[in-house]
Design a protein around this motif. Structure first.
Motif, PDB file in Angstrom:
ATOM      1  N   LYS A 136       0.998   6.402  -7.088  1.00  0.00           N
ATOM      2  CA  LYS A 136      -0.260   7.225  -7.385  1.00  0.00           C
ATOM      3  C   LYS A 136       0.223   8.780  -7.300  1.00  0.00           C
ATOM      4  O   LYS A 136      -0.857   9.639  -7.402  1.00  0.00           O
ATOM      5  N   THR A 145       4.110  -4.250  -5.846  1.00  0.00           N
ATOM      6  CA  THR A 145       2.998  -3.998  -5.791  1.00  0.00           C
ATOM      7  C   THR A 145       2.168  -4.619  -7.159  1.00  0.00           C
ATOM      8  O   THR A 145       2.614  -4.443  -8.295  1.00  0.00           O
ATOM      9  N   THR A 160       3.883   1.656  -1.403  1.00  0.00           N
ATOM     10  CA  THR A 160       4.619   1.934  -2.686  1.00  0.00           C
ATOM     11  C   THR A 160       3.253   2.224  -3.522  1.00  0.00           C
ATOM     12  O   THR A 160       3.547   3.083  -4.431  1.00  0.00           O
ATOM     13  N   ASP A 161       1.961   1.774  -3.583  1.00  0.00           N
ATOM     14  CA  ASP A 161       0.971   2.039  -4.352  1.00  0.00           C
ATOM     15  C   ASP A 161       0.714   3.437  -4.189  1.00  0.00           C
ATOM     16  O   ASP A 161       0.784   4.355  -5.200  1.00  0.00           O
ATOM     17  N   GLN A 213       1.027  -1.393  -0.084  1.00  0.00           N
ATOM     18  CA  GLN A 213       0.020   0.082  -0.091  1.00  0.00           C
ATOM     19  C   GLN A 213       1.001   1.361   0.018  1.00  0.00           C
ATOM     20  O   GLN A 213       0.575   2.151  -0.667  1.00  0.00           O
ATOM     21  N   ILE A 258       7.958  -0.998  -9.623  1.00  0.00           N
ATOM     22  CA  ILE A 258       7.124   0.289  -9.758  1.00  0.00           C
ATOM     23  C   ILE A 258       8.054   1.470  -9.050  1.00  0.00           C
ATOM     24  O   ILE A 258       7.692   2.559  -9.276  1.00  0.00           O
TER      25      ILE A 258
END
Length: 232
Positions: free
Chosen positions: A158, A177, A153-154, A151, A183
């Motif tokens: 974003k 991720t 790294t997500d 979460q 990513i």
């Protein structure tokens, strides 16, 4: 009567089987951290060779540290030396992994280590007792702690966080991720802070295992190579 005796025998059988089982140690597992799998494989082999079996328990880093402090875990699979030194446990003196503590920055912001001491900035870290939170205790920037590494790294991917701290091995981030393993590599900036090593920790009640585990782990590394070289 025969049926009764048969049932009685079946009830006693598990007790006999358990009595013959190897002693068991409980160790944390963290499925979202990609290098834990080979660490676990090496530890299971090392313990097996000295007559023990391993019970792996999936936990968050923060939860596993709390359970280790309360004595609910017999050991922690691997912790970097900086964290190992804060826990009242014994470090098995065989480095299992080595990697870098790194600062990742969005492409649009200034990326230098000085940002960690800027009180107006927020740095994303993994929550709980770990290298990133321990490191940030000595810095002036605020932190955004998230329990789940994927979460974290997500959110960075974003654009919801401009900066995050992570631990990486061979350029691969601690966390992955979805289907995008890289990513954190594309279209971002990175500053390596320092190189760190990770060790297996055991409770003091298992101090008698340390010498045998040291010999066993060294033998496995000699046979199969260092864990860093076996990461996929």
């Amino acid at each position: 009567m025969r049926r009764f005796l048969g049932l009685r025998f079946l009830c006693l059988l598990p007790l006999t089987a358990f009595a013959q089982d190897k002693p068991t140690v409980s160790i944390d597992s963290q499925p979202n951290i990609h290098f834990f799998k080979p660490v676990e494989e090496y530890l299971v082999k090392a313990y097996s060779r000295i007559g023990y079996r391993v019970n792996l328990i999936a936990l968050s880093p923060g939860r596993s540290a709390k359970m280790a402090k309360s004595g609910e875990l017999d050991g922690l699979a691997v912790r970097v030396e900086e964290i190992a030194n804060t826990l009242d446990m014994i470090k098995v003196p065989v480095p299992l992994i080595s990697g870098d503590l790194a600062l990742y920055c969005q492409a649009s912001v200034i990326c230098e280590l000085a940002v960690l001491d800027n009180p107006e900035l927020v740095i994303g870290t993994l929550g709980g007792l770990n290298l990133t939170t321990q490191f940030m205790k000595q810095k002036k920037a605020s932190t955004y702690q998230i329990a789940d590494g994927a979460q974290l790294t997500d959110m960075f991917a974003k654009g919801r966080l401009d900066y995050i701290l992570t631990f990486e091995i061979g350029g691969q981030s601690l966390f992955r991720t979805g289907n995008n393993d890289n990513i954190l590599v594309d279209n971002v900036q990175k500053q390596v802070i320092r190189t760190v090593k990770g060790y297996h920790l055991v409770q003091h009640k298992h101090h008698h295992l340390v010498e045998a585990l040291t010999i066993s782990l060294k033998a496995i590394i000699h046979e199969q190579g260092h864990i860093n070289d076996n990461l996929k």
